[in-house]
Write an enzyme that holds these catalytic residues in place. Structure first.
Site, short mmCIF file in Angstrom:
data_model
loop_
_atom_site.label_atom_id
_atom_site.label_comp_id
_atom_site.label_asym_id
_atom_site.label_seq_id
_atom_site.Cartn_x
_atom_site.Cartn_y
_atom_site.Cartn_z
N THR A 54 1.62 -1.26 -0.13
CA THR A 54 0.02 -0.03 -0.32
C THR A 54 1.18 1.26 -0.21
O THR A 54 2.08 1.22 0.49
CB THR A 54 -1.10 0.33 1.38
OG1 THR A 54 -1.59 0.82 1.07
CG2 THR A 54 -0.25 0.22 2.01
N ARG A 55 0.04 2.06 -0.83
CA ARG A 55 1.29 3.81 -0.73
C ARG A 55 0.13 4.66 0.17
O ARG A 55 0.32 5.48 0.22
CB ARG A 55 1.10 4.13 -1.75
CG ARG A 55 0.56 4.66 -3.19
CD ARG A 55 0.94 4.59 -4.30
NE ARG A 55 0.02 5.90 -4.63
CZ ARG A 55 -0.94 5.18 -4.92
NH1 ARG A 55 -2.00 3.97 -5.01
NH2 ARG A 55 -1.92 6.44 -5.39
N HIS A 106 -7.70 2.07 5.73
CA HIS A 106 -9.28 1.72 6.52
C HIS A 106 -10.21 0.52 6.43
O HIS A 106 -9.09 -0.15 6.61
CB HIS A 106 -9.68 2.86 5.72
CG HIS A 106 -8.81 3.87 5.55
ND1 HIS A 106 -8.91 5.17 6.49
CD2 HIS A 106 -9.31 5.10 4.24
CE1 HIS A 106 -8.55 6.41 6.27
NE2 HIS A 106 -8.53 6.57 4.30
N HIS A 118 -9.76 -2.57 3.76
CA HIS A 118 -8.20 -2.65 3.68
C HIS A 118 -8.45 -3.67 4.70
O HIS A 118 -7.90 -4.87 4.50
CB HIS A 118 -7.10 -1.41 3.90
CG HIS A 118 -7.59 -0.54 3.32
ND1 HIS A 118 -7.72 0.76 3.06
CD2 HIS A 118 -6.89 -0.40 1.57
CE1 HIS A 118 -8.54 1.96 2.01
NE2 HIS A 118 -7.54 0.72 0.75
N ARG A 134 -7.71 -4.17 -7.04
CA ARG A 134 -8.46 -3.27 -7.85
C ARG A 134 -6.86 -2.28 -8.77
O ARG A 134 -6.72 -1.53 -8.06
CB ARG A 134 -9.57 -2.77 -7.94
CG ARG A 134 -9.85 -1.81 -9.64
CD ARG A 134 -11.79 -1.22 -8.56
NE ARG A 134 -12.11 -0.99 -10.07
CZ ARG A 134 -11.94 0.66 -10.52
NH1 ARG A 134 -11.14 1.12 -9.42
NH2 ARG A 134 -12.61 0.62 -10.95
#
Length: 570
Positions: A197-198, A202, A205, A291
């Protein structure tokens, strides 16, 4: 899929010299040509030296580079989708030859590594963009970097590591591939699923990672990127504080957090393969791809650069060869009737799905609007609100651009005076002529020097904005590329309004209070914007003002009304 994976290529590289060898290399390096690594190159070299980019032993030579661009493979046939290159200036390239040893240093001059130059060449950057990124549209941040900002010459060669790049932040959750593998072995983690992740995480996730770990019957490694990401992303200090709060909601001894100093390319499908290889080198057995993995958003025509699940498709195509398992996921949405999250393709037609996009999240933060508990945890929201106070408390930059004589400096002065009259924020005016005298007196008017002058203005404005002040800039700023650099520098820190003072050239020339246009027409002044040098009009500025038929006071009022409409003025 039971045991920890072998590194890509079968061996985890460690390119660091012993202490004794490093001391000797340091002593010799004083006489060698020296290159100061850029932040991107520092990220790359850290993962080259510690084995994150195994099996690479240095920056790619020309043959490997050409093979990777064309076929996603090194010359020995091993899968490798992203070229890892050392780009340098023409001046530095002209000073070195193949066979030379060069010293690679950080910005403070600390020797990080040395490299024996095996190859020196001038790449076809557009061909690289087409092959690796699938586009030459420079709204793609990596295309923009390659075509407009990277050095024109590439150097390739094997590295010798002298000292690891230094980090003073979050040291307890920074691990090399070897350290991460040793921890997995110590904890008895045989199967590990990694999540890239970058962005802040929340509830959606969290649910996604829970499901992925359950599906793979594996432990979970949250492995966020803290190198260079997409321009405009939330700074990693804020993101890591969010991750730390979120970890309290994961079961103990089943999940862990570690930071990855990666410089992302936003290369979509190819980057997904690359991320999988890196996680395999870190000892992971599974990798989550959701996605639009590593996608940069939309192109200049408003279309997505990559399909939403292109990354998953390419990964599946090479999954057996990669020897790391894909855990695919669709977008997660909150289903109101179930009071829980579910993949979007599992929601029934009669059910209500709720979601808050990144754009909507930023809007709510800016305007201090409610964020529902189904969306995120209160602790995470508190960190984000601290980083993103209401617009009335944020700093911002007004960036006026236009021809000489268009009225931009006068409007900027008027706006500054009115904001100071209103009070509440400290205001700084960075006028083009004043900056030229005090900050860029040694620069000429070539395109390179003009861009450097604008970037200096942008840096000062970003510091003012970051600290809650108002920066008002009024240079000519004739080139779109440099204006975009300034926008990308400032927007993560506060507000940015580009204001095109589009007074026609003939009106500006008729005013000519300083006699500059007359001198330019006579050839006395060279490279004068609008006469002998082009002005690239802003395509989508926040405002346009033509001062032909309005007063300066009226123009300043337009700016203040715009600030009020956007929420920066109470």
């Amino acid at each position: 899929m039971g045991a920890q994976k072998e590194p890509h290529g079968g061996e985890l590289k460690n390119l660091y010299l012993s202490e004794e060898e490093a001391a000797e290399e340091k002593a010799q390096s004083k006489d060698w040509p020296s290159w100061d690594l850029t932040p991107r190159q520092l990220c790359d070299i850290e993962l080259l030296l510690n084995g994150g980019f195994s099996p690479l032993e240095g920056f790619l030579g020309k043959a490997d580079y050409d093979s990777v661009v064309a076929d996603m493979r090194l010359t020995d046939g091993l899968l490798w989708p992203i070229p890892i290159t050392l780009d340098v200036s023409q001046h530095f390239a002209d000073s070195v030859s193949e066979g030379d040893v060069i010293a690679l240093r950080d910005r403070e001059g600390v020797l990080v590594a040395t490299m024996t130059i095996a190859d020196k060449w001038t790449p076809d950057k557009r061909k690289e963009c087409e092959g690796v990124l699938g586009t030459t549209d420079d709204t793609h941040p990596e295309v923009d970097r390659l075509l407009n900002h990277s050095g024109p010459v590439y150097l390739g060669g094997r590295l010798k590591g002298v000292q690891a790049p230094r980090h003073f932040d979050f040291t307890h959750i920074r691990h090399s591939p070897r350290e991460m593998r040793d921890l997995f072995a110590k904890w008895g983690w045989r199967k590990v699923v990694a999540f890239q992740t970058r962005n802040p995480l929340h509830r959606a996730h969290q649910e996604l990672t829970f499901r992925a770990a359950r599906e793979a019957e594996a432990n979970l490694l949250l492995h966020p990127v803290v190198g260079l990401t997409k321009p405009g992303d939330i700074d990693y200090f804020t993101r890591v504080r969010c991750y730390d709060r979120l970890m309290q909601h994961y079961p103990e001894q089943t999940s862990t957090l570690s930071l990855l100093p990666l410089a992302m390319r936003m290369a979509g499908p190819r980057e997904a393969l690359w991320h999988g290889i890196i996680r395999k080198n870190y000892g992971c057995t599974h990798f989550i791809i959701g996605r639009d993995h590593a996608g940069p958003g939309k192109d200049s025509k408003g279309e997505d650069f990559y399909g939403p699940y292109d990354a998953q498709d390419l990964f599946v195509e090479h999954q057996e060869e990669l020897d790391i398992s894909l855990v695919p996921f669709k977008q997660m949405v909150y289903v109101q009737e179930r009071a829980q999250y579910a993949p979007v393709d599992e929601v029934e037609d009669h059910e209500t799905q709720l979601n808050i996009s990144g754009t909507e999240l930023r809007r709510r933060l800016k305007h201090n609007l409610e964020l529902p508990e189904w969306f995120s945890f209160p602790e995470v929201v508190a960190v984000l609100r601290e980083r993103h106070p209401p617009l009335t408390e944020q700093g911002f930059t007004l960036f006026f651009t236009g021809f000489s004589g268009s009225g931009k400096s006068t409007i900027a002065n008027a706006v500054m005076t009115k904001l100071m009259e209103m009070g509440g924020r400290r205001v700084t005016l960075l006028d083009g002529d004043v900056v030229r005298k005090n900050l860029s007196s040694e620069l000429g008017f070539s395109k390179e020097h003009r861009n450097l002058n604008i970037e200096r203005i942008g840096f000062v404005a970003s510091e003012i904005t970051k600290n809650g002040g108002v920066a008002i800039c009024a240079p000519i700023a004739p080139y779109r590329g440099s204006r975009r650099v300034v926008r990308e520098l400032i927007e993560p820190l506060g507000g940015f309004l580009e204001i095109h003072v589009n007074t026609p050239l003939e009106v500006c020339e008729a005013r000519d209070r300083k006699g500059l246009y007359a001198k330019a027409r006579a050839g006395v002044i060279k490279e004068f914007t609008g006469i002998s040098d082009p002005y690239e009009e802003p395509e989508n500025p926040e405002m346009r003002i033509d001062t032909t038929d309005i007063t300066i006071d009226q123009a300043a009022q337009q700016v203040l009304l715009k600030l009020e409409k956007l929420g920066y003025l109470a």
